[in-house]
Write an enzyme that holds these catalytic residues in place. Structure first.
Site, PDB file in Angstrom:
ATOM      1  CE  LYS A 193      -3.763   4.789  -1.522  1.00 32.47           C
ATOM      2  NZ  LYS A 193      -4.842   5.192  -2.467  1.00 32.47           N
TER       3      LYS A 193
ATOM      4  CE1 TYR B 283      -4.090   1.975   0.723  1.00 28.68           C
ATOM      5  CE2 TYR B 283      -2.678   3.172   2.253  1.00 28.68           C
ATOM      6  CZ  TYR B 283      -3.853   3.070   1.539  1.00 28.68           C
ATOM      7  OH  TYR B 283      -4.802   4.058   1.648  1.00 28.68           O
TER       8      TYR B 283
END
Length: 259
Positions: free
Chosen positions: A158, A154
């Site tokens: 991101k 993640y």
């Protein structure tokens, strides 16, 4: 109304943050393409908009499938005659320590978040560049700037979206297209609710401690960011009056990340 006669596509808009953004845009006069892997939830969101007198179109879209993304974006632009705003919001969360992170799960997170943002951008600028206007809005996270344990996929995705956003500010500028990224702190969506017991298990602490220390420990007031907070920022970026604001990261996080 702030977005009168504009047209937007929002991915992951069948629920959560994406749905809130789509509903907010519709209240401001925007026609909205509701794109989601779950067609039933997309249809429900579109029906809610239309019941309130707005314009919406539900599209089933797997953001990791280039053909599906291109076809969905083209269908929305054809239905409403143009495309002005893109919100790349679709995402999932899988957490593990790196040593236990199955590579196929790592790739799935990156493909949906970063790959999906890239494919949506590629499809949308084909419509925005000829009209010499448009707003690209990416859904980042405080994790676009900060790292957290257990979230290698993640955080990597991101961070990558932040780079993509800045690149598109450079590439899109000459075409009148601006590019910005929203980087919220923890928003208590189903995605976050799912993480609480997972992180408690992997960190060996209570769920209460996950919320208090891991998720909200660095905020100034111990509060979650709300879906409405994020929708407010999305409206601001979509309706900004010029291309002066581009390549920027807006961080609604109760002070978790400042910069």
């Amino acid at each position: 109304m702030e977005l009168q006669d504009r047209v937007a596509v929002v991915t992951g808009a069948g629920s959560g943050i994406g749905r809130a953004i789509a509903l907010r845009y519709a209240r401001e006069g925007c026609a909205v393409g509701i794109a989601d892997l779950d067609l039933a939830s997309a249809t429900s969101a579109a029906a809610e908009i239309e019941a309130a007198g707005g314009r919406a179109m539900a599209v089933r879209m797997d953001v990791a499938d280039e053909g599906a993304v291109s076809a969905g974006v083209d269908a929305i632009a054809e239905r409403f005659g143009r495309l002005d705003v893109m919100v790349a919001n679709a995402g999932i969360q899988i957490v593990h320590p790196v040593e236990d992170f199955p590579y196929e799960e790592f790739r799935k997170v990156v493909d949906i978040h970063l790959g999906g943002s890239f494919l949506l951008t590629k499809a949308c600028v084909r419509h925005m560049y000829p009209q010499r206007s448009g707003a690209l809005i990416y859904m980042g996270s405080v994790h676009s700037h900060e790292a957290s344990a257990l979230k290698s996929a993640y955080v990597a995705a991101k961070h990558g979206i932040l780079g993509l956003c800045r690149t598109m500010a450079k590439e899109g500028g000459k075409h009148g297209v601006r590019s910005n990224i929203i980087c919220p702190g923890f928003v208590r969506t189903p995605l976050v609710e799912k993480q609480i017991p997972e992180q408690a298990r992997d960190l060996g602490i209570s769920e209460e401690e996950v919320v208090k220390s891991v998720m909200l420990g660095r905020t100034v007031d111990g509060e979650f960011t709300t879906i409405a907070d994020v929708a407010d920022v999305a409206l601001f970026l979509a309706s900004f009056r010029s291309n002066a604001l581009t390549g920027q990261s807006i961080v609604p996080s109760h002070g978790w990340h400042m910069g």
